[in-house]
Design a protein around this motif. Sequence first.
Motif, PDB file in Angstrom:
ATOM      1  N   THR A  66       2.088  15.767  -6.109  1.00 17.19           N
ATOM      2  CA  THR A  66       2.936  16.529  -5.214  1.00 17.19           C
ATOM      3  C   THR A  66       3.582  17.665  -6.016  1.00 17.19           C
ATOM      4  O   THR A  66       3.414  17.747  -7.238  1.00 17.19           O
ATOM      5  N   SER A 101      -5.446   9.925  -5.900  1.00 15.73           N
ATOM      6  CA  SER A 101      -4.040  10.304  -5.956  1.00 15.73           C
ATOM      7  C   SER A 101      -3.948  11.739  -6.463  1.00 15.73           C
ATOM      8  O   SER A 101      -4.564  12.085  -7.475  1.00 15.73           O
ATOM      9  N   THR A 104       8.681  11.486  -4.308  1.00 27.00           N
ATOM     10  CA  THR A 104       7.289  11.070  -4.343  1.00 27.00           C
ATOM     11  C   THR A 104       6.535  11.977  -5.305  1.00 27.00           C
ATOM     12  O   THR A 104       6.550  13.204  -5.161  1.00 27.00           O
ATOM     13  N   ASP A 158       0.561  11.808  -4.163  1.00 26.94           N
ATOM     14  CA  ASP A 158       0.124  11.674  -2.778  1.00 26.94           C
ATOM     15  C   ASP A 158      -1.099  10.770  -2.786  1.00 26.94           C
ATOM     16  O   ASP A 158      -2.180  11.174  -3.213  1.00 26.94           O
ATOM     17  N   ARG A 159      -0.951   9.540  -2.341  1.00 29.87           N
ATOM     18  CA  ARG A 159      -2.016   8.534  -2.404  1.00 29.87           C
ATOM     19  C   ARG A 159      -2.855   8.586  -1.136  1.00 29.87           C
ATOM     20  O   ARG A 159      -2.379   8.284  -0.051  1.00 29.87           O
TER      21      ARG A 159
END
Length: 299
Positions: free
Chosen positions: A58, A55, A46, A49-50
Amino acid sequence: MELRMLRAFVEVVRRGGFSEAAKAVFTTQSAVSKSVRQLENELGLTLLDRIGHRSTLTAAGEIVYRRALTILAERDDLLAELEEFRGLKRGRLRLGLPPIGSDALFAPLFAIYRSRYPGIEIQLVEHGSKRLEELVRDGEVDLGASLLPVPEEFEWQEVRLEPIDVLLPESHPLAAEEAIPLAHLRDMAFILFDAGFALNPIILDACRSQGFQPQVAARSSQINFIVELVAAGLGVGFLPRMIARQRVHDGVVHRAVVDPGMNWHMAFVWRRNAYLPHAARVWLELADEVFRKKALAAS
């Protein structure tokens, strides 16, 4: 891994969201989202991080973002070098200039450059020196004007060395002095430029060397506004001497500061060991030619 995925991911980070990224790459928001998702699936990590419409990167995303900038910059270098190999009489100069001093220093260069190389498109961005260094580092501009010293990752070519003068209200007791020791300004309020302007650290470092931390009354990105604040008596300002001479204002004087470390030393910078497009190389040659002539005329 496809370059379009990396481009989409980088623009999401740069623009702060998928909708703005879509505008930057001339596609739809859903297409950008799909490209980023494909990149994450391919890497098995990922990257973003939404949270709602926001957003954030990470830890893995930070690594990919940093590497993606390098990959995309190398791709742009490759295309530029191949374009020159084909002998095309066109090109693009991506140039970053600071708001301070650019009108006086570089406006004549643009006219000469345009007359000599009419097929080269100039894409100009304006920011403070520190932001311009970031744009050069990320490959978003070919050349940026910054203040020396610069990090070792850059190569540079000198443009101009000017002492920094202090701006004072004409009624101030120190205005009668021809040169003012920096320590004599310790009890005065300072008017500085916004964060990101490389002039600030030069002034603040000089103050620390004299054993004091100045009180900052205001900050601005506009030279004229700083001069007006000085005229209003809010505090003292600082400008390179060449620019101070051009900003004549009733009720404001500029005086030399007795501190050899307070100099405005401007240079063009570019990425060390990176390919420099022909359009940028001829700009540097022209700048060297013009500024050498001015230096000889002044001597």
